[in-house]
Design an enzyme around this catalytic site. Structure first.
Site, PDB file in Angstrom:
ATOM      1  N   CYS A  73       8.775  -3.353   8.708  1.00 34.38           N
ATOM      2  CA  CYS A  73       7.768  -2.482   8.626  1.00 34.38           C
ATOM      3  C   CYS A  73       7.110  -2.524  10.313  1.00 34.38           C
ATOM      4  CB  CYS A  73       6.417  -3.398   7.950  1.00 34.38           C
ATOM      5  SG  CYS A  73       6.700  -3.396   6.160  1.00 34.38           S
ATOM      6  N   ASP A  82      30.257  -2.268  15.115  1.00 29.00           N
ATOM      7  CA  ASP A  82      29.012  -2.215  14.123  1.00 29.00           C
ATOM      8  C   ASP A  82      28.115  -3.636  14.475  1.00 29.00           C
ATOM      9  OD1 ASP A  82      27.152  -0.924  12.722  1.00 29.00           O
ATOM     10  OD2 ASP A  82      28.294  -0.850  11.077  1.00 29.00           O
ATOM     11  N   TYR A  96      19.612  -5.116  15.861  1.00 24.80           N
ATOM     12  CA  TYR A  96      19.597  -4.004  15.219  1.00 24.80           C
ATOM     13  C   TYR A  96      18.194  -3.468  14.964  1.00 24.80           C
ATOM     14  CZ  TYR A  96      20.030  -0.724  11.200  1.00 24.80           C
ATOM     15  OH  TYR A  96      19.952   0.329  10.280  1.00 24.80           O
ATOM     16  N   ASN A  99       3.173  -6.545   9.191  1.00 23.87           N
ATOM     17  CA  ASN A  99       4.675  -6.464   9.229  1.00 23.87           C
ATOM     18  C   ASN A  99       5.191  -7.978   8.999  1.00 23.87           C
ATOM     19  OD1 ASN A  99       7.311  -6.211   9.980  1.00 23.87           O
ATOM     20  ND2 ASN A  99       6.957  -6.303  12.082  1.00 23.87           N
ATOM     21  N   GLY A 100       5.849  -8.328   8.163  1.00 23.02           N
ATOM     22  CA  GLY A 100       6.395  -9.463   8.010  1.00 23.02           C
ATOM     23  C   GLY A 100       6.465 -10.065   6.634  1.00 23.02           C
TER      24      GLY A 100
END
Length: 462
Positions: A15, A366, A263, A121-122
């Site tokens: 998030c 990737d 990422y 977030n988390g």
């Protein structure tokens, strides 16, 4: 392979949280909106904004939240209704709690001593125990999220503390897991980062305004200056009088999430002193040293593999080329009325540049392989376009273990590397060779930064 399969085979970006305090009384909502747009990559399921006017009636928090992208949830007339000079916002990908409008954030809570809004977030690994404790004391929950557990616990602690900061401190001492919180009370904006530093949070300034955000790219989006990262374990309070930090939660042990650098974070962000783009280029260089390939060119999977592919090309001396065109105008959902259209839908998202790959031996980079469906489809597309060989290189080690701190690394039975050897994966995806980044090469990527690598080595820091 459908677009849904393409996107399901990627880890989701947890998030994103954002908060701003404008002491001059100017509206916070527009800045929160633009900050959330910059953090959209961290969550595309739901978004929300809550605001409060420090110069208005105390405790009057207004908010709007719903399912969808930031641009879908908020229109100019919606933003105009959000009056206030303090604001917090959230973009959500669900790691706990269903993907429903009820679970969208920020959470706004009215309690005995006031009002607060919270964005998180988390993932709190001991949320179940805390929930039961609160329920035994009469709490009635409206969502299944651990974020609501945190908000309720703060409200409970506030009944016997002198200020909201003390309530947040007492609550944070109970929390286990990874978290970055932005909390708004009627007169304050407060940020909290977990003691291990698992989740990122930074501080910025624009004129007399202070800003909290998950990533520095959100500061750039609102023309703010990056000041510093919030320290792991720091509780920072922003008021009209400035900023104050409480470091009583800090500890020596740190464990920053490696996947932020692989990422999650946006390429133009800086996290804990490390430029994300540079880290990914260094990862590609490490891959080239460990797993060279006899090939004609290097390419990356858009967009997640392009920076590492650049590093691989630089280190190997092979030319870099774009082998895929990504259609940026394809939405997350669209009409797919027949099975044939569902199977071919990926071609609306990505198409191969045939003139680039025909008769070439290609190194395809990737960031990860989760289930293997995505990379297999892309290899097939390259070979259908005439590529002679496709050598896959992955800028992370094999995923072997689930994550408990707010990342959706799935259970082991969905991780292809947990049940297949590298040679078996190579054969299953149709590659001519396969090489993963070595765990020991993370040092080249992030230097001496203490890391959480539990999804690769099962050494969980909590």
């Amino acid at each position: 392979m459908s677009i849904q399969a393409l996107e399901d085979d990627k880890l989701k970006e947890e998030c994103g949280v954002f908060g701003i305090f404008n002491p001059d009384g100017s509206a916070a909502a527009p800045s929160v909106y633009y900050g959330l747009c910059a953090l959209q990559h961290r969550g595309q399921e739901a978004s929300g904004i809550a605001v409060c006017d420090t110069y208005g009636p105390k405790g009057n928090i207004t908010w709007h939240k719903d399912m969808g992208l930031v641009s879908e949830v908020f229109r100019p007339d919606t933003l105009d209704t959000l009056k206030g000079n303090i604001g917090i916002g959230h973009v959500r990908y669900s790691t706990t709690g269903a993907s429903t409008a009820e679970n969208a954030q920020p959470l706004v809570l009215n309690y005995l001593k006031g009002t607060l809004a919270l964005a998180h977030n988390g993932n709190i690994t001991n949320a179940g125990g805390l929930r039961r404790e609160l329920q035994e004391n009469g709490a009635i929950f409206h969502t299944t999220t651990d974020s609501e557990v945190v908000a309720f616990y703060i409200a409970r602690e506030r009944t016997h503390t002198s200020c909201v900061e003390d309530a947040i401190l007492q609550t944070s001492r109970k929390l286990k897991g990874g978290y970055a919180l932005v909390i708004m009370s009627p007169r304050k904006l407060i940020g909290v980062r977990d003691p291990l530093g698992l989740k990122p949070l930074c501080l910025g300034r624009r004129g007399g305004s202070y800003i909290l955000a998950s990533e520095s790219c959100a500061l750039t989006a609102v023309d703010a200056e990056f000041i510093r990262d919030i320290m792991p374990g720091e509780i920072i309070t922003i008021t009209k009088d400035g900023i104050h930090s409480d470091y009583r939660l800090t500890q020596d042990k740190r464990a920053h999430c490696i996947f932020e650098y692989i990422y999650f974070a946006r390429l133009d962000s800086t996290l804990d002193g490390i430029h994300v783009y540079d880290a990914r280029v260094r990862a590609g260089k490490a891959l080239a040293a460990s797993y060279p390939a006899d090939a004609d060119l290097v390419t990356g999977v858009p967009d997640s593999g392009l920076a590492a592919a650049t590093g691989y090309a630089q280190a190997s001396g092979l030319p870099f080329a774009l082998a895929f065109h990504k259609n940026s105008y394809v939405g997350r959902t669209f009409i797919k009325p027949t099975q044939k259209e569902r199977e071919s839908a990926v071609h609306l998202k990505l198409s191969v540049l045939e003139s680039v790959v025909k008769d070439k031996r290609i190194v395809l980079i990737d960031d990860s392989i989760v289930r293997g469906t995505t990379i297999a489809g892309l290899i097939n597309m390259l070979k259908q376009a005439g590529a002679r060989e496709v050598h896959v290189r992955i800028s992370s080690p094999p995923f072997l273990y689930p994550c408990y701190y707010g990342t959706d690394v799935p259970s082991n039975d969905q991780l292809i590397a947990s049940s297949h050897t590298t040679d078996e994966i190579c054969a299953e995806i149709g590659a001519d060779s396969l090489g993963y980044m070595k765990i020991e090469d993370f040092r080249q990527m992030t230097g001496d930064l203490p890391l959480c690598k539990a999804c690769f080595d099962s050494h969980y820091p909590v």
